[in-house]
Design an enzyme around this catalytic site. Sequence first.
Site, PDB file in Angstrom:
ATOM      1  N   GLN A  80      -0.997   5.900   6.502  1.00 40.09           N
ATOM      2  CA  GLN A  80      -0.867   4.591   7.170  1.00 40.09           C
ATOM      3  C   GLN A  80      -1.171   4.676   8.664  1.00 40.09           C
ATOM      4  O   GLN A  80      -1.076   3.666   9.365  1.00 40.09           O
ATOM      5  CB  GLN A  80       0.539   4.018   6.960  1.00 40.09           C
ATOM      6  N   ASN A  98       4.953   3.497   5.853  1.00 37.90           N
ATOM      7  CA  ASN A  98       4.183   2.406   5.236  1.00 37.90           C
ATOM      8  C   ASN A  98       4.921   1.069   5.240  1.00 37.90           C
ATOM      9  O   ASN A  98       4.302   0.023   5.173  1.00 37.90           O
ATOM     10  CB  ASN A  98       3.776   2.773   3.806  1.00 37.90           C
ATOM     11  N   CYS A 117       3.911  -0.170  -4.825  1.00 35.89           N
ATOM     12  CA  CYS A 117       4.347   0.322  -6.126  1.00 35.89           C
ATOM     13  C   CYS A 117       5.774  -0.088  -6.416  1.00 35.89           C
ATOM     14  O   CYS A 117       6.190  -0.108  -7.557  1.00 35.89           O
ATOM     15  CB  CYS A 117       4.174   1.829  -6.213  1.00 35.89           C
TER      16      CYS A 117
HETATM   17  C1  LIG Z   1       2.208   6.577   3.438  1.00 39.76           C
HETATM   18  C2  LIG Z   1       1.450   6.615   2.170  1.00 39.76           C
HETATM   19  N1  LIG Z   1       1.173   7.797   1.594  1.00 39.76           N
HETATM   20  C3  LIG Z   1       0.484   7.895   0.458  1.00 39.76           C
HETATM   21  C4  LIG Z   1       0.021   6.769  -0.173  1.00 39.76           C
HETATM   22  C5  LIG Z   1      -0.762   6.907  -1.448  1.00 39.76           C
HETATM   23  O1  LIG Z   1      -2.128   6.730  -1.186  1.00 39.76           O
HETATM   24  P1  LIG Z   1      -3.149   6.330  -2.372  1.00 39.76           P
HETATM   25  O2  LIG Z   1      -2.864   4.913  -2.719  1.00 39.76           O
HETATM   26  O3  LIG Z   1      -4.497   6.518  -1.769  1.00 39.76           O
HETATM   27  O4  LIG Z   1      -2.905   7.267  -3.490  1.00 39.76           O
HETATM   28  C6  LIG Z   1       0.295   5.507   0.353  1.00 39.76           C
HETATM   29  C7  LIG Z   1      -0.124   4.276  -0.347  1.00 39.76           C
HETATM   30  O5  LIG Z   1       0.494   3.237  -0.213  1.00 39.76           O
HETATM   31  C8  LIG Z   1       1.015   5.427   1.573  1.00 39.76           C
HETATM   32  O6  LIG Z   1       1.303   4.259   2.139  1.00 39.76           O
END
Ligand SMILES: Cc1ncc(COP(=O)(O)O)c(C=O)c1O
Length: 408
Positions: A189, A161, A341
């Site tokens: 992603q 990400n 986050c």
């Molecule tokens: C690689 C990856 N996995 C999981 C998530 C979590 O997804 P969600 O926001 O739909 O809970 C994200 C969110 O940024 C992400 O970038």
Amino acid sequence: MRRLLKSAREYNRGMRRVYLDNNATTPVLPEVFEAMRPYFVEHFGNASSIHRHGQETRAAVERARESVAALLGCRSAEVVFTSGGTEADNLAVFGLVRPGDHVITSTIEHHAVLNSCKHLREGGVEVTFVPVDGRCLVDPDDVRRAIRPNTKLVSVIMANNETGVLQPVAEIGRVCGEADVYFHTDAVQAAGKVPIRVKEIGCDLLSISGHKFHAPQGVGALYVRKGTTLEPRAFGGSHERSRRAGTENVPGIVGLGKAAEIALKGFESGADREMARLRDRLESAVLEQVEAAGVNGADSNGGSASRVPNTTNIYFDYIEGEALIISLDLKGLAVSTGAACSSGAIEPSHVLTAMGLRPDRARASIRFSLGKQNTTEDVECALQLVPTAVARLRELSPLYNKESAVRS
Ligand SMILES: Cc1ncc(COP(=O)(O)O)c(C=O)c1O
């Protein structure tokens, strides 16, 4: 302070805003919203009801399941709808692993997997975190070497990400297949940005999230290969073939299905190549105009690892990434330091430090991520703002010395 207030007024006065933080979330496309609209008011039935209202929404959910299955190259019965990527990742990890098992994951996972694995460790599961190299790549041989007789699951992200770097998931899938170990990949992603064929990856489980490719927030899916026994995480009704209890989020699921159709068409029309062209223009012009800057995810010879077409992560030495974000935001450009986050946290990114970046360089890194709504004008607008903002912050930096910057 007066300057800040003036900037805030400009911000509110309808200044042109450019959004280049699509890895955090994407706007819902108008076609997606139109597809969802009837399922809020007109077609409101519970998809489990047997009357006409329920039949209508059940049919819509099943059509969306087929669209998601087409995006992933699987059967519709192998798609489990969830509330997003985090829930899909949690269902994959906790649904399979039991105390006494061993799990292999990487140091550059999203916290949805990373913290799930850390939690498992507290409950008596052994976890191996395989490293990445300077290009943000996991070596499949490291995965092979880490496999033990009690290894139950390998979970490696498909596209990171923060850097957008694509992992060699098909090779990791082969390693797992040979060792008869379950393979999960977090494709949150990657979905909608690069074509995905689960059979070619050789994975048993794959997570996606709607809001990363122009569907709404709060909906996602987990591909579960036929024959994979997964313990549910939520107990209740027998929704989603008893793998995920709870009344379906029908409008969200319809939006996810529509976004999946649009993404598939985009691969046929070359929309992904056009996005890569915009990203490459942004990246190369920034690097031309700003000294002491570079791409995170490129090797020391300048060669890049393969990436999703919308992402570039660039370090600007001698500045604080957070300061650059605020300064660009005040001028109308939204970018990010990496994971949404962790924005605001002082800690440097775990992904960039795992790649071997010095903490100061990791903190000086910015992620630019494009979406389907972005245009050439957006990129040109960003190019007007970034070099000036970097130069201004460097003027204030006691560490910045033009001559040493040119040498570094
Ligand atoms: C690689 C990856 N996995 C999981 C998530 C979590 O997804 P969600 O926001 O739909 O809970 C994200 C969110 O940024 C992400 O970038």
